[in-house]
Design an enzyme around this catalytic site. Structure first.
Site, mmCIF file in Angstrom:
data_model
loop_
_atom_site.group_PDB
_atom_site.id
_atom_site.type_symbol
_atom_site.label_atom_id
_atom_site.label_comp_id
_atom_site.label_asym_id
_atom_site.label_seq_id
_atom_site.Cartn_x
_atom_site.Cartn_y
_atom_site.Cartn_z
ATOM 1 N N HIS A 1 0.818 -1.210 0.000
ATOM 2 C CA HIS A 1 0.000 0.000 0.000
ATOM 3 C C HIS A 1 0.852 1.260 0.000
ATOM 4 O O HIS A 1 1.894 1.319 0.630
ATOM 5 C CB HIS A 1 -0.895 0.000 1.243
ATOM 6 C CG HIS A 1 -1.769 1.205 1.349
ATOM 7 N ND1 HIS A 1 -2.794 1.463 0.477
ATOM 8 C CD2 HIS A 1 -1.757 2.216 2.233
ATOM 9 C CE1 HIS A 1 -3.385 2.581 0.823
ATOM 10 N NE2 HIS A 1 -2.774 3.070 1.883
ATOM 11 N N CYS A 2 0.385 2.263 -0.735
ATOM 12 C CA CYS A 2 0.919 3.616 -0.641
ATOM 13 C C CYS A 2 -0.281 4.557 -0.668
ATOM 14 O O CYS A 2 -1.428 4.104 -0.744
ATOM 15 C CB CYS A 2 1.929 3.922 -1.740
ATOM 16 S SG CYS A 2 1.269 3.941 -3.407
ATOM 17 N N ASN A 3 -0.041 5.838 -0.652
ATOM 18 C CA ASN A 3 -1.121 6.812 -0.502
ATOM 19 C C ASN A 3 -2.278 6.602 -1.474
ATOM 20 O O ASN A 3 -3.417 6.457 -1.073
ATOM 21 C CB ASN A 3 -0.568 8.231 -0.611
ATOM 22 C CG ASN A 3 -1.563 9.283 -0.175
ATOM 23 O OD1 ASN A 3 -2.404 9.020 0.685
ATOM 24 N ND2 ASN A 3 -1.466 10.458 -0.748
ATOM 25 N N LYS A 4 -2.000 6.584 -2.757
ATOM 26 C CA LYS A 4 -3.066 6.391 -3.741
ATOM 27 C C LYS A 4 -3.070 4.998 -4.363
ATOM 28 O O LYS A 4 -4.014 4.610 -5.009
ATOM 29 C CB LYS A 4 -2.977 7.451 -4.831
ATOM 30 C CG LYS A 4 -3.279 8.845 -4.312
ATOM 31 C CD LYS A 4 -3.418 9.821 -5.427
ATOM 32 C CE LYS A 4 -3.745 11.188 -4.850
ATOM 33 N NZ LYS A 4 -3.982 12.164 -5.895
ATOM 34 N N GLY A 5 -1.980 4.283 -4.212
ATOM 35 C CA GLY A 5 -1.926 2.907 -4.690
ATOM 36 C C GLY A 5 -1.772 2.746 -6.191
ATOM 37 O O GLY A 5 -2.052 1.685 -6.728
#
Length: 79
Positions: A18-22
């Protein structure tokens, strides 16, 4: 410890990255993993991921993935 954790999670079969916006950072990590550990070239890895989710690594990440693709597959190719 980290290597064992990754191997264990992969053995289980599903890992959530996962990251902020993916759509860029996490996608780049998964693409690089597929290329390095699963033997896929960049286009095959992108196709696999996009079958599950729309991703769009930024231009800088794409450039790095293209270099990795070259180093893994094209540099050793004989014609």
């Amino acid at each position: 410890m980290k290597k064992n954790l990754i191997k264990t999670l992969l053995f289980i079969g599903k890992v959530f990255v996962h990251c902020n916006k993916g759509i860029s950072r996490s996608a780049t990590i998964v693409l690089a993993f597929l290329m390095m550990k699963r033997g896929k070239n960049l286009m095959a890895a992108v196709k696999d991921i996009r079958a599950k989710r729309e991703v769009m690594p930024n231009d800088g990440f794409l450039k790095q993935l293209a270099i990795l693709n070259y180093e893994l597959y094209e540099a050793h190719r004989t014609y």
